[in-house]
Design a protein around this motif. Sequence first.
Motif, PDB file in Angstrom:
ATOM      1  N   ARG A 124      38.928  39.083  37.335  1.00  0.00           N
ATOM      2  CA  ARG A 124      39.138  40.261  38.166  1.00  0.00           C
ATOM      3  C   ARG A 124      37.853  41.083  38.266  1.00  0.00           C
ATOM      4  O   ARG A 124      37.004  41.053  37.367  1.00  0.00           O
ATOM      5  CB  ARG A 124      40.250  41.139  37.600  1.00  0.00           C
ATOM      6  N   THR A 125      37.753  41.822  39.352  1.00  0.00           N
ATOM      7  CA  THR A 125      36.689  42.817  39.478  1.00  0.00           C
ATOM      8  C   THR A 125      37.029  44.000  38.596  1.00  0.00           C
ATOM      9  O   THR A 125      38.166  44.491  38.596  1.00  0.00           O
ATOM     10  CB  THR A 125      36.555  43.277  40.939  1.00  0.00           C
ATOM     11  N   GLY A 126      36.054  44.473  37.828  1.00  0.00           N
ATOM     12  CA  GLY A 126      36.284  45.585  36.917  1.00  0.00           C
ATOM     13  C   GLY A 126      36.484  46.906  37.638  1.00  0.00           C
ATOM     14  O   GLY A 126      36.066  47.073  38.793  1.00  0.00           O
ATOM     15  N   PRO A 127      37.108  47.894  36.969  1.00  0.00           N
ATOM     16  CA  PRO A 127      37.426  49.183  37.617  1.00  0.00           C
ATOM     17  C   PRO A 127      36.181  49.938  38.078  1.00  0.00           C
ATOM     18  O   PRO A 127      36.213  50.585  39.134  1.00  0.00           O
ATOM     19  CB  PRO A 127      38.187  49.941  36.523  1.00  0.00           C
ATOM     20  N   GLN A 128      35.079  49.890  37.342  1.00  0.00           N
ATOM     21  CA  GLN A 128      33.881  50.616  37.751  1.00  0.00           C
ATOM     22  C   GLN A 128      33.269  50.019  39.014  1.00  0.00           C
ATOM     23  O   GLN A 128      32.797  50.753  39.900  1.00  0.00           O
ATOM     24  CB  GLN A 128      32.850  50.620  36.613  1.00  0.00           C
ATOM     25  N   ASP A 129      33.297  48.695  39.123  1.00  0.00           N
ATOM     26  CA  ASP A 129      32.763  48.053  40.326  1.00  0.00           C
ATOM     27  C   ASP A 129      33.628  48.361  41.542  1.00  0.00           C
ATOM     28  O   ASP A 129      33.116  48.486  42.664  1.00  0.00           O
ATOM     29  CB  ASP A 129      32.667  46.544  40.122  1.00  0.00           C
ATOM     30  N   ARG A 130      34.930  48.499  41.343  1.00  0.00           N
ATOM     31  CA  ARG A 130      35.799  48.834  42.469  1.00  0.00           C
ATOM     32  C   ARG A 130      35.505  50.233  43.009  1.00  0.00           C
ATOM     33  O   ARG A 130      35.637  50.484  44.214  1.00  0.00           O
ATOM     34  CB  ARG A 130      37.272  48.753  42.035  1.00  0.00           C
ATOM     35  N   LEU A 131      35.094  51.139  42.126  1.00  0.00           N
ATOM     36  CA  LEU A 131      34.833  52.520  42.549  1.00  0.00           C
ATOM     37  C   LEU A 131      33.625  52.629  43.477  1.00  0.00           C
ATOM     38  O   LEU A 131      33.561  53.510  44.333  1.00  0.00           O
ATOM     39  CB  LEU A 131      34.616  53.413  41.332  1.00  0.00           C
ATOM     40  N   ARG A 132      32.655  51.719  43.318  1.00  0.00           N
ATOM     41  CA  ARG A 132      31.433  51.819  44.127  1.00  0.00           C
ATOM     42  C   ARG A 132      31.338  50.753  45.212  1.00  0.00           C
ATOM     43  O   ARG A 132      30.348  50.708  45.952  1.00  0.00           O
ATOM     44  CB  ARG A 132      30.205  51.746  43.222  1.00  0.00           C
ATOM     45  N   GLY A 133      32.342  49.906  45.313  1.00  0.00           N
ATOM     46  CA  GLY A 133      32.297  48.841  46.314  1.00  0.00           C
ATOM     47  C   GLY A 133      31.681  47.599  45.703  1.00  0.00           C
ATOM     48  O   GLY A 133      30.468  47.551  45.458  1.00  0.00           O
ATOM     49  N   ALA A 134      32.496  46.603  45.449  1.00  0.00           N
ATOM     50  CA  ALA A 134      32.055  45.428  44.699  1.00  0.00           C
ATOM     51  C   ALA A 134      31.415  44.382  45.607  1.00  0.00           C
ATOM     52  O   ALA A 134      31.722  44.280  46.799  1.00  0.00           O
ATOM     53  CB  ALA A 134      33.243  44.807  43.962  1.00  0.00           C
ATOM     54  N   ARG A 135      30.508  43.611  45.013  1.00  0.00           N
ATOM     55  CA  ARG A 135      29.915  42.446  45.667  1.00  0.00           C
ATOM     56  C   ARG A 135      30.162  41.236  44.774  1.00  0.00           C
ATOM     57  O   ARG A 135      30.366  41.361  43.572  1.00  0.00           O
ATOM     58  CB  ARG A 135      28.410  42.636  45.870  1.00  0.00           C
ATOM     59  N   LEU A 136      30.117  40.058  45.383  1.00  0.00           N
ATOM     60  CA  LEU A 136      30.291  38.849  44.583  1.00  0.00           C
ATOM     61  C   LEU A 136      29.587  37.685  45.255  1.00  0.00           C
ATOM     62  O   LEU A 136      29.746  37.443  46.452  1.00  0.00           O
ATOM     63  CB  LEU A 136      31.774  38.494  44.410  1.00  0.00           C
ATOM     64  N   SER A 137      28.794  36.952  44.466  1.00  0.00           N
ATOM     65  CA  SER A 137      28.158  35.718  44.914  1.00  0.00           C
ATOM     66  C   SER A 137      27.885  34.871  43.681  1.00  0.00           C
ATOM     67  O   SER A 137      27.382  35.373  42.673  1.00  0.00           O
ATOM     68  CB  SER A 137      26.845  36.022  45.647  1.00  0.00           C
ATOM     69  N   GLY A 138      28.241  33.601  43.755  1.00  0.00           N
ATOM     70  CA  GLY A 138      27.981  32.750  42.604  1.00  0.00           C
ATOM     71  C   GLY A 138      28.637  31.393  42.738  1.00  0.00           C
ATOM     72  O   GLY A 138      29.119  31.013  43.814  1.00  0.00           O
ATOM     73  N   LEU A 139      28.648  30.671  41.637  1.00  0.00           N
ATOM     74  CA  LEU A 139      29.229  29.342  41.590  1.00  0.00           C
ATOM     75  C   LEU A 139      30.289  29.285  40.502  1.00  0.00           C
ATOM     76  O   LEU A 139      30.139  29.901  39.444  1.00  0.00           O
ATOM     77  CB  LEU A 139      28.165  28.282  41.271  1.00  0.00           C
ATOM     78  N   GLN A 140      31.365  28.560  40.787  1.00  0.00           N
ATOM     79  CA  GLN A 140      32.293  28.179  39.727  1.00  0.00           C
ATOM     80  C   GLN A 140      32.447  26.674  39.767  1.00  0.00           C
ATOM     81  O   GLN A 140      32.692  26.086  40.825  1.00  0.00           O
ATOM     82  CB  GLN A 140      33.645  28.860  39.834  1.00  0.00           C
ATOM     83  N   LEU A 141      32.267  26.069  38.605  1.00  0.00           N
ATOM     84  CA  LEU A 141      32.330  24.627  38.481  1.00  0.00           C
ATOM     85  C   LEU A 141      33.303  24.235  37.381  1.00  0.00           C
ATOM     86  O   LEU A 141      33.570  25.025  36.471  1.00  0.00           O
ATOM     87  CB  LEU A 141      30.933  24.047  38.148  1.00  0.00           C
ATOM     88  N   TRP A 142      33.847  23.039  37.491  1.00  0.00           N
ATOM     89  CA  TRP A 142      34.639  22.457  36.420  1.00  0.00           C
ATOM     90  C   TRP A 142      33.914  21.232  35.898  1.00  0.00           C
ATOM     91  O   TRP A 142      33.372  20.432  36.677  1.00  0.00           O
ATOM     92  CB  TRP A 142      36.021  22.019  36.893  1.00  0.00           C
ATOM     93  N   VAL A 143      33.903  21.098  34.585  1.00  0.00           N
ATOM     94  CA  VAL A 143      33.322  19.942  33.923  1.00  0.00           C
ATOM     95  C   VAL A 143      34.454  19.188  33.233  1.00  0.00           C
ATOM     96  O   VAL A 143      35.159  19.752  32.389  1.00  0.00           O
ATOM     97  CB  VAL A 143      32.268  20.387  32.890  1.00  0.00           C
ATOM     98  N   ALA A 144      34.655  17.942  33.612  1.00  0.00           N
ATOM     99  CA  ALA A 144      35.694  17.139  32.965  1.00  0.00           C
ATOM    100  C   ALA A 144      35.318  16.895  31.510  1.00  0.00           C
ATOM    101  O   ALA A 144      34.150  16.640  31.192  1.00  0.00           O
ATOM    102  CB  ALA A 144      35.865  15.811  33.700  1.00  0.00           C
ATOM    103  N   LEU A 145      36.300  16.989  30.642  1.00  0.00           N
ATOM    104  CA  LEU A 145      36.061  16.712  29.230  1.00  0.00           C
ATOM    105  C   LEU A 145      36.190  15.213  28.966  1.00  0.00           C
ATOM    106  O   LEU A 145      37.020  14.537  29.591  1.00  0.00           O
ATOM    107  CB  LEU A 145      37.068  17.464  28.357  1.00  0.00           C
ATOM    108  N   PRO A 146      35.386  14.670  28.048  1.00  0.00           N
ATOM    109  CA  PRO A 146      35.567  13.257  27.694  1.00  0.00           C
ATOM    110  C   PRO A 146      36.962  13.025  27.127  1.00  0.00           C
ATOM    111  O   PRO A 146      37.605  13.948  26.612  1.00  0.00           O
ATOM    112  CB  PRO A 146      34.473  13.011  26.647  1.00  0.00           C
ATOM    113  N   LYS A 147      37.430  11.799  27.234  1.00  0.00           N
ATOM    114  CA  LYS A 147      38.807  11.490  26.838  1.00  0.00           C
ATOM    115  C   LYS A 147      39.116  11.955  25.418  1.00  0.00           C
ATOM    116  O   LYS A 147      40.200  12.472  25.149  1.00  0.00           O
ATOM    117  CB  LYS A 147      39.060   9.990  26.969  1.00  0.00           C
ATOM    118  N   GLU A 148      38.165  11.796  24.511  1.00  0.00           N
ATOM    119  CA  GLU A 148      38.431  12.163  23.116  1.00  0.00           C
ATOM    120  C   GLU A 148      38.534  13.672  22.916  1.00  0.00           C
ATOM    121  O   GLU A 148      38.981  14.117  21.859  1.00  0.00           O
ATOM    122  CB  GLU A 148      37.345  11.589  22.213  1.00  0.00           C
TER     123      GLU A 148
END
Length: 311
Positions: A124-148
Amino acid sequence: MSDADKPRLVVAEPNLAPSAGGGIEQVIVPRTRDLGGFAVRRALPVAGRRMVGPFIFLDQMGPAEFPIGEGVDVRPHPHIGLATVTYLFDGAIDHRDSLGTVQTIYPGDVNWMSAGRGIAHSERTGPQDRLRGARLSGLQLWVALPKEHEDSAPFFAHHETTDLPIVSDGGVRVRLIAGEAYGVRSPVVTAWDTVFADIALEAGARLPIDAATEERALYLVDGIVEIAGDRFEPGRLLVLRPSDTFTVAAVTAARFSLIGGATMDGSRHIWWNFVSSSTERLEQAKADWKAGRFSPVPGETDFIPLPEFGG
Protein backbone atom coordinates in the motif's frame (compact mmCIF):
# COMPACT_ATOMS: atom_id res chain seq x y z
CA MET A 1 25.10 6.98 -44.44
CA SER A 2 22.57 5.31 -46.75
CA ASP A 3 19.15 4.12 -45.53
CA ALA A 4 20.38 0.55 -45.86
CA ASP A 5 23.24 1.28 -43.46
CA LYS A 6 21.19 3.06 -40.78
CA PRO A 7 20.45 1.10 -37.60
CA ARG A 8 16.89 -0.22 -37.50
CA LEU A 9 14.56 0.75 -34.66
CA VAL A 10 13.01 -2.59 -33.69
CA VAL A 11 9.35 -2.10 -32.83
CA ALA A 12 7.71 -5.43 -32.02
CA GLU A 13 4.05 -6.24 -31.71
CA PRO A 14 2.75 -8.16 -28.68
CA ASN A 15 3.92 -10.48 -27.55
CA LEU A 16 6.90 -11.92 -29.44
CA ALA A 17 8.92 -10.58 -32.34
CA PRO A 18 11.42 -12.44 -34.51
CA SER A 19 15.01 -12.44 -33.38
CA ALA A 20 16.75 -9.19 -34.22
CA GLY A 21 20.16 -10.86 -34.49
CA GLY A 22 23.23 -9.70 -32.62
CA GLY A 23 22.70 -12.05 -29.70
CA ILE A 24 18.94 -11.42 -29.32
CA GLU A 25 16.83 -14.59 -29.23
CA GLN A 26 13.42 -12.97 -28.61
CA VAL A 27 11.96 -9.50 -28.32
CA ILE A 28 8.96 -9.47 -25.97
CA VAL A 29 6.54 -6.56 -25.83
CA PRO A 30 4.72 -6.56 -22.48
CA ARG A 31 0.95 -6.63 -22.21
CA THR A 32 -0.46 -3.56 -20.47
CA ARG A 33 -2.87 -4.22 -17.61
CA ASP A 34 -4.87 -1.76 -15.53
CA LEU A 35 -4.67 -2.52 -11.83
CA GLY A 36 -7.18 0.11 -10.82
CA GLY A 37 -5.55 3.52 -10.84
CA PHE A 38 -2.26 2.62 -12.45
CA ALA A 39 -0.99 0.48 -15.31
CA VAL A 40 1.55 -2.32 -15.35
CA ARG A 41 3.40 -3.83 -18.28
CA ARG A 42 3.68 -7.61 -17.94
CA ALA A 43 6.71 -9.03 -19.76
CA LEU A 44 6.80 -12.50 -18.15
CA PRO A 45 5.31 -15.00 -18.50
CA VAL A 46 4.16 -14.93 -22.14
CA ALA A 47 3.41 -17.57 -24.74
CA GLY A 48 6.72 -19.00 -25.87
CA ARG A 49 8.70 -17.78 -22.85
CA ARG A 50 7.83 -18.86 -19.33
CA MET A 51 11.11 -18.15 -17.54
CA VAL A 52 14.52 -16.53 -17.87
CA GLY A 53 16.69 -18.40 -15.39
CA PRO A 54 14.57 -18.45 -12.21
CA PHE A 55 12.60 -15.31 -13.16
CA ILE A 56 9.04 -16.37 -13.91
CA PHE A 57 7.20 -13.04 -13.66
CA LEU A 58 8.12 -9.44 -14.51
CA ASP A 59 5.86 -6.40 -14.19
CA GLN A 60 6.88 -2.81 -14.82
CA MET A 61 4.77 -0.66 -12.48
CA GLY A 62 3.92 2.83 -13.70
CA PRO A 63 5.22 5.46 -13.99
CA ALA A 64 2.07 6.67 -12.25
CA GLU A 65 0.97 9.77 -10.34
CA PHE A 66 -1.94 9.58 -7.92
CA PRO A 67 -4.26 12.39 -6.82
CA ILE A 68 -3.88 13.55 -3.24
CA GLY A 69 -5.46 11.01 -0.92
CA GLU A 70 -5.07 8.09 -3.31
CA GLY A 71 -2.41 5.48 -3.96
CA VAL A 72 -1.69 1.79 -4.31
CA ASP A 73 -3.92 -0.54 -2.30
CA VAL A 74 -3.07 -4.18 -2.91
CA ARG A 75 -4.97 -6.06 -0.23
CA PRO A 76 -3.51 -9.14 1.48
CA HIS A 77 -3.02 -12.04 -0.92
CA PRO A 78 -1.08 -15.32 -0.77
CA HIS A 79 1.99 -16.80 -2.45
CA ILE A 80 3.70 -20.19 -2.49
CA GLY A 81 6.78 -21.55 -4.25
CA LEU A 82 8.36 -18.24 -5.22
CA ALA A 83 10.17 -15.16 -4.00
CA THR A 84 8.72 -11.74 -4.80
CA VAL A 85 11.29 -9.06 -5.64
CA THR A 86 10.22 -5.40 -5.47
CA TYR A 87 12.56 -2.70 -6.81
CA LEU A 88 11.46 0.93 -7.18
CA PHE A 89 12.68 3.77 -9.38
CA ASP A 90 10.33 6.34 -7.83
CA GLY A 91 7.85 6.52 -4.95
CA ALA A 92 7.45 4.23 -1.96
CA ILE A 93 5.39 1.20 -0.92
CA ASP A 94 4.52 -0.05 2.57
CA HIS A 95 4.90 -3.83 2.79
CA ARG A 96 3.18 -5.93 5.48
CA ASP A 97 3.21 -9.72 5.65
CA SER A 98 1.98 -12.63 7.73
CA LEU A 99 5.38 -12.94 9.43
CA GLY A 100 4.66 -9.59 11.08
CA THR A 101 7.03 -7.65 8.82
CA VAL A 102 6.30 -3.94 8.30
CA GLN A 103 8.72 -2.33 5.85
CA THR A 104 8.65 0.72 3.58
CA ILE A 105 10.63 0.29 0.37
CA TYR A 106 12.22 3.30 -1.34
CA PRO A 107 13.99 3.68 -4.70
CA GLY A 108 17.20 1.67 -4.87
CA ASP A 109 16.20 -0.65 -1.99
CA VAL A 110 15.14 -4.25 -2.58
CA ASN A 111 12.43 -6.25 -0.83
CA TRP A 112 13.01 -9.99 -1.27
CA MET A 113 10.16 -12.07 0.16
CA SER A 114 10.47 -15.84 -0.11
CA ALA A 115 7.03 -17.44 0.15
CA GLY A 116 8.18 -21.04 0.48
CA ARG A 117 5.26 -23.12 1.71
CA GLY A 118 3.05 -20.06 2.13
CA ILE A 119 2.92 -16.38 3.02
CA ALA A 120 0.42 -13.52 2.68
CA HIS A 121 1.24 -9.85 2.23
CA SER A 122 -0.17 -6.46 1.32
CA GLU A 123 1.33 -3.51 -0.56
CA ARG A 124 0.00 0.00 0.00
CA THR A 125 0.93 3.64 -0.39
CA GLY A 126 1.75 5.09 3.02
CA PRO A 127 -0.40 7.82 4.64
CA GLN A 128 2.26 10.55 4.32
CA ASP A 129 2.70 9.92 0.59
CA ARG A 130 -1.06 10.10 0.09
CA LEU A 131 -1.14 13.56 1.69
CA ARG A 132 1.26 15.04 -0.87
CA GLY A 133 0.25 13.08 -3.96
CA ALA A 134 1.99 9.76 -4.50
CA ARG A 135 4.12 8.60 -7.42
CA LEU A 136 5.13 5.08 -8.32
CA SER A 137 7.58 3.55 -10.81
CA GLY A 138 9.46 0.30 -10.54
CA LEU A 139 9.64 -3.42 -11.16
CA GLN A 140 8.10 -6.39 -9.43
CA LEU A 141 9.47 -9.79 -10.26
CA TRP A 142 8.90 -13.35 -9.11
CA VAL A 143 11.75 -15.81 -8.76
CA ALA A 144 10.79 -19.49 -8.80
CA LEU A 145 12.23 -21.44 -5.91
CA PRO A 146 14.16 -24.65 -6.60
CA LYS A 147 12.16 -27.80 -5.96
CA GLU A 148 13.98 -28.53 -2.70
CA HIS A 149 12.98 -25.10 -1.35
CA GLU A 150 9.38 -24.87 -2.59
CA ASP A 151 8.01 -25.91 0.82
CA SER A 152 10.65 -24.20 2.95
CA ALA A 153 9.82 -21.72 5.70
CA PRO A 154 8.89 -18.26 4.40
CA PHE A 155 11.15 -15.30 5.11
CA PHE A 156 11.49 -11.61 4.28
CA ALA A 157 14.73 -9.72 3.60
CA HIS A 158 15.13 -5.98 3.04
CA HIS A 159 18.33 -4.38 1.75
CA GLU A 160 18.72 -0.63 1.58
CA THR A 161 20.28 1.01 -1.44
CA THR A 162 23.53 1.56 0.47
CA ASP A 163 23.84 -2.21 0.99
CA LEU A 164 23.97 -2.96 -2.75
CA PRO A 165 27.29 -2.71 -4.60
CA ILE A 166 27.69 -0.18 -7.43
CA VAL A 167 30.14 -0.25 -10.33
CA SER A 168 30.55 3.13 -12.06
CA ASP A 169 32.87 3.95 -14.95
CA GLY A 170 32.80 6.03 -18.14
CA GLY A 171 29.11 6.90 -18.16
CA VAL A 172 28.08 3.43 -16.94
CA ARG A 173 26.48 2.81 -13.55
CA VAL A 174 25.54 -0.71 -12.45
CA ARG A 175 23.79 -1.43 -9.15
CA LEU A 176 23.94 -5.17 -8.52
CA ILE A 177 20.77 -6.34 -6.79
CA ALA A 178 21.38 -10.09 -6.81
CA GLY A 179 24.16 -12.42 -7.85
CA GLU A 180 27.63 -11.64 -9.13
CA ALA A 181 28.65 -9.46 -12.10
CA TYR A 182 31.23 -6.86 -13.11
CA GLY A 183 33.56 -7.90 -10.32
CA VAL A 184 31.14 -7.43 -7.41
CA ARG A 185 28.71 -9.62 -5.49
CA SER A 186 25.36 -8.66 -3.97
CA PRO A 187 24.64 -9.47 -0.30
CA VAL A 188 21.11 -10.62 -1.23
CA VAL A 189 20.77 -14.34 -0.51
CA THR A 190 19.15 -16.38 -3.27
CA ALA A 191 18.23 -20.06 -3.42
CA TRP A 192 19.28 -20.46 -7.07
CA ASP A 193 21.98 -19.09 -9.38
CA THR A 194 20.50 -15.64 -10.03
CA VAL A 195 21.59 -12.29 -11.43
CA PHE A 196 19.66 -9.01 -11.29
CA ALA A 197 21.20 -5.60 -11.98
CA ASP A 198 19.89 -2.04 -12.43
CA ILE A 199 21.96 -0.39 -15.18
CA ALA A 200 22.10 3.26 -16.28
CA LEU A 201 24.08 4.47 -19.31
CA GLU A 202 24.77 8.04 -20.32
CA ALA A 203 24.25 8.83 -24.01
CA GLY A 204 27.16 7.32 -25.96
CA ALA A 205 28.22 4.96 -23.16
CA ARG A 206 28.78 1.26 -23.88
CA LEU A 207 28.52 -1.82 -21.68
CA PRO A 208 29.68 -5.36 -22.54
CA ILE A 209 27.34 -8.22 -21.63
CA ASP A 210 29.25 -11.44 -21.05
CA ALA A 211 28.02 -15.01 -21.17
CA ALA A 212 28.86 -15.98 -17.59
CA THR A 213 25.16 -16.43 -16.81
CA GLU A 214 23.37 -19.31 -18.53
CA GLU A 215 20.08 -17.48 -19.26
CA ARG A 216 19.87 -13.67 -19.55
CA ALA A 217 17.48 -10.93 -20.60
CA LEU A 218 17.48 -7.14 -20.65
CA TYR A 219 14.36 -5.19 -19.72
CA LEU A 220 14.49 -1.69 -21.21
CA VAL A 221 13.03 0.93 -18.87
CA ASP A 222 14.08 4.27 -20.41
CA GLY A 223 15.94 5.50 -23.46
CA ILE A 224 17.06 3.84 -26.69
CA VAL A 225 19.90 1.34 -26.94
CA GLU A 226 21.70 -0.23 -29.87
CA ILE A 227 22.90 -3.82 -30.07
CA ALA A 228 24.78 -5.06 -33.14
CA GLY A 229 23.23 -2.41 -35.36
CA ASP A 230 19.64 -2.79 -34.11
CA ARG A 231 17.96 -0.14 -31.97
CA PHE A 232 15.46 -0.93 -29.25
CA GLU A 233 13.00 1.36 -27.48
CA PRO A 234 11.73 1.23 -23.87
CA GLY A 235 9.21 -1.34 -22.70
CA ARG A 236 10.92 -4.33 -24.33
CA LEU A 237 12.29 -7.54 -22.83
CA LEU A 238 15.25 -8.73 -24.90
CA VAL A 239 15.94 -12.41 -24.29
CA LEU A 240 19.59 -13.09 -25.06
CA ARG A 241 21.03 -16.11 -26.82
CA PRO A 242 22.97 -18.39 -24.46
CA SER A 243 26.75 -18.10 -24.78
CA ASP A 244 26.61 -14.96 -26.99
CA THR A 245 28.55 -11.90 -25.89
CA PHE A 246 27.87 -8.40 -27.18
CA THR A 247 27.89 -4.71 -26.26
CA VAL A 248 24.94 -2.45 -25.41
CA ALA A 249 25.42 1.12 -26.68
CA ALA A 250 23.24 3.97 -25.38
CA VAL A 251 21.86 6.07 -28.24
CA THR A 252 20.23 8.28 -25.60
CA ALA A 253 20.58 8.19 -21.84
CA ALA A 254 19.15 4.78 -21.01
CA ARG A 255 18.18 2.57 -18.11
CA PHE A 256 17.61 -1.17 -18.20
CA SER A 257 17.68 -4.24 -15.99
CA LEU A 258 19.72 -7.38 -16.51
CA ILE A 259 17.97 -10.50 -15.20
CA GLY A 260 18.74 -14.19 -15.44
CA GLY A 261 20.48 -17.16 -13.92
CA ALA A 262 20.88 -20.88 -14.36
CA THR A 263 18.16 -22.81 -16.18
CA MET A 264 15.54 -23.85 -13.64
CA ASP A 265 15.34 -27.44 -12.36
CA GLY A 266 12.23 -28.32 -14.34
CA SER A 267 9.06 -26.59 -15.45
CA ARG A 268 6.76 -24.60 -13.19
CA HIS A 269 2.98 -24.17 -13.07
CA ILE A 270 1.44 -20.78 -12.29
CA TRP A 271 -2.08 -20.22 -11.00
CA TRP A 272 -2.92 -16.72 -9.77
CA ASN A 273 -0.22 -15.90 -7.17
CA PHE A 274 0.93 -19.49 -6.75
CA VAL A 275 3.95 -21.15 -8.39
CA SER A 276 4.83 -24.83 -8.05
CA SER A 277 6.37 -27.78 -9.85
CA SER A 278 3.28 -29.75 -8.74
CA THR A 279 -0.31 -29.14 -9.84
CA GLU A 280 -1.49 -30.99 -6.72
CA ARG A 281 0.36 -28.43 -4.58
CA LEU A 282 -1.42 -25.61 -6.42
CA GLU A 283 -4.78 -27.20 -5.64
CA GLN A 284 -3.85 -27.43 -1.97
CA ALA A 285 -2.84 -23.75 -1.92
CA LYS A 286 -6.17 -22.76 -3.48
CA ALA A 287 -8.07 -24.73 -0.85
CA ASP A 288 -5.94 -23.32 1.97
CA TRP A 289 -6.51 -19.69 0.95
CA LYS A 290 -10.23 -20.21 0.42
CA ALA A 291 -10.55 -21.87 3.83
CA GLY A 292 -8.52 -19.18 5.61
CA ARG A 293 -5.65 -21.47 6.55
CA PHE A 294 -2.91 -18.98 5.62
CA SER A 295 -1.65 -16.90 8.53
CA PRO A 296 -3.24 -13.41 8.53
CA VAL A 297 -1.36 -10.16 7.93
CA PRO A 298 -1.26 -8.22 11.23
CA GLY A 299 -2.90 -4.80 10.93
CA GLU A 300 -5.02 -5.82 7.93
CA THR A 301 -8.70 -6.73 8.04
CA ASP A 302 -9.43 -7.23 4.34
CA PHE A 303 -8.06 -9.68 1.75
CA ILE A 304 -8.33 -10.63 -1.92
CA PRO A 305 -10.68 -13.61 -2.35
CA LEU A 306 -9.65 -16.64 -4.38
CA PRO A 307 -10.45 -15.88 -8.04
CA GLU A 308 -13.01 -18.02 -9.78
CA PHE A 309 -10.88 -18.63 -12.87
CA GLY A 310 -7.29 -18.24 -11.77
CA GLY A 311 -6.91 -14.45 -11.91
